[in-house]
Design a protein around this motif. Structure first.
Motif, short mmCIF file in Angstrom:
data_model
loop_
_atom_site.label_atom_id
_atom_site.label_comp_id
_atom_site.label_asym_id
_atom_site.label_seq_id
_atom_site.Cartn_x
_atom_site.Cartn_y
_atom_site.Cartn_z
N GLY A 199 0.79 -1.22 0.00
CA GLY A 199 0.00 0.00 0.00
C GLY A 199 0.82 1.27 0.00
N ALA A 200 2.08 1.18 -0.41
CA ALA A 200 2.94 2.37 -0.41
C ALA A 200 2.60 3.30 -1.57
CB ALA A 200 4.40 1.95 -0.48
N LEU A 201 2.53 2.76 -2.77
CA LEU A 201 2.29 3.59 -3.94
C LEU A 201 0.82 3.90 -4.15
CD1 LEU A 201 4.81 1.93 -6.44
CD2 LEU A 201 5.09 4.07 -5.18
N VAL A 202 -0.03 2.92 -3.86
CA VAL A 202 -1.48 3.08 -4.03
C VAL A 202 -2.15 2.61 -2.74
CG1 VAL A 202 -3.50 2.43 -5.40
CG2 VAL A 202 -1.26 2.65 -6.51
N PRO A 203 -3.09 3.39 -2.18
CA PRO A 203 -3.77 2.95 -0.96
C PRO A 203 -4.43 1.58 -1.15
CG PRO A 203 -4.27 5.24 -1.43
CD PRO A 203 -3.52 4.72 -2.62
N LEU A 204 -4.41 0.76 -0.11
CA LEU A 204 -4.98 -0.58 -0.20
C LEU A 204 -6.45 -0.55 -0.60
CD1 LEU A 204 -3.38 -2.41 2.86
CD2 LEU A 204 -2.91 -2.79 0.43
N ALA A 205 -7.17 0.49 -0.21
CA ALA A 205 -8.58 0.58 -0.55
C ALA A 205 -8.81 0.66 -2.05
CB ALA A 205 -9.21 1.80 0.14
N ALA A 206 -7.80 1.13 -2.78
CA ALA A 206 -7.93 1.25 -4.23
C ALA A 206 -7.42 0.02 -4.97
CB ALA A 206 -7.18 2.49 -4.72
N LEU A 207 -6.83 -0.93 -4.26
CA LEU A 207 -6.30 -2.13 -4.88
C LEU A 207 -7.36 -3.24 -4.88
CD1 LEU A 207 -2.73 -2.22 -3.29
CD2 LEU A 207 -3.33 -1.53 -5.61
N PRO A 208 -7.16 -4.29 -5.66
CA PRO A 208 -8.10 -5.43 -5.63
C PRO A 208 -8.24 -6.00 -4.23
CG PRO A 208 -6.61 -5.62 -7.50
CD PRO A 208 -6.10 -4.48 -6.68
N ALA A 209 -9.36 -6.66 -3.97
CA ALA A 209 -9.65 -7.17 -2.63
C ALA A 209 -8.59 -8.14 -2.15
CB ALA A 209 -11.02 -7.82 -2.62
N TRP A 210 -8.02 -8.94 -3.05
CA TRP A 210 -7.03 -9.93 -2.64
C TRP A 210 -5.77 -9.26 -2.10
CZ3 TRP A 210 -2.34 -9.49 -4.90
CH2 TRP A 210 -2.29 -8.88 -6.16
#
Length: 252
Positions: A181-192
């Protein structure tokens, strides 16, 4: 004897500082590139998250991403000694694996901390980053740096060529920082990604730095504890890999 061990360690540290000073290019690039990175990406983050949150995301993401790439400093220092057969000449001496690793780790630790302090200081001066709890942030930065040194040392004793080392810390560093989650917040990444993120040391570094900026001491302690465990496990594994029968160093 403790005094004799300290003397040997000091000689190793001084020797490795001189080796790093002879090739300042990689060190300078790791100081300058993060400043360019945070400057260019900050507008993107602030546009979507607001001034304060966007600045924090840019700084934390830069710190974790570029410090992960810098773990090659320790790994390459160890691997260069292996390729030069220096370990062979050290077999049978009084030097201990822990002393050799510490001799490599201390200068690398200084570089990592200098890199991170430079980024934070630049963000405070240029972008008004608020650091209301500097000691919490310092604890996370120290824990993260030790974890990086452990990972770098382990890579340095496992891989067999500089090319393999470069691939390991380039690809691995980007994966660990991205999934964490450094470059992109985890909330914006796929659920996995959220499910596997805690397996990445980068996740705990990001979590700890954000908690330090927010003043969440409990989350900071949890993150620091996890990062120090990573450092301990990797450091012990690297030391074991360097020990042969009778406690002597082995040529890897």
């Amino acid at each position: 004897m403790p005094r004799e061990s300290a003397a040997r360690l000091w000689v190793l540290i001084r020797h490795n500082v001189l080796l790093m000073a002879r090739e300042p290019g990689p060190l300078l690039s790791r100081m300058i590139l993060p400043l360019v990175f945070v400057t260019l990406l900050r507008p993107l983050y602030t546009a979507g998250q607001g001034e304060s949150a966007g600045t924090e995301q840019a700084v934390v993401g830069t710190l974790v991403t570029f410090s992960l790439l810098a773990l090659g400093i320790c790994g390459s220092a160890i691997l260069t000694e292996r390729l030069g057969r220096t370990w062979d000449r050290l077999r049978g001496t009084v030097l201990r694996p822990a002393e050799l690793l510490a001799g490599k780790a201390v200068p690398a630790l200084a570089v990592l901390l200098a890199q991170q302090f430079t980024v934070v200081g630049f963000a405070v001066c240029a972008f008004d980053l608020s650091v209301p709890h500097p000691f919490l942030l310092l604890g996370v930065l120290l824990s993260w740096s030790w974890a990086l040194l452990g990972l770098g040392a382990l890579l340095g004793v496992l891989v067999r060529s500089l090319g393999a080392l470069s691939a390991a810390y380039d690809i691995g560093g980007m994966l660990l920082s991205s999934v964490g989650g450094a470059l992109v917040p985890l909330a914006a990444l796929p659920a996995w990604a959220a499910d596997v993120a805690p397996a990445s040391p980068g996740y705990w570094a990001v979590r700890g730095m954000r908690a330090a900026l927010a003043g969440d001491a409990y989350a900071v302690a949890e993150s620091c504890g996890t990062l120090l465990c990573v450092a301990l496990v990797c450091g012990v594994a690297a030391s074991v890999r360097l020990v042969g029968r009778g406690g002597r160093l082995v040529a890897l």
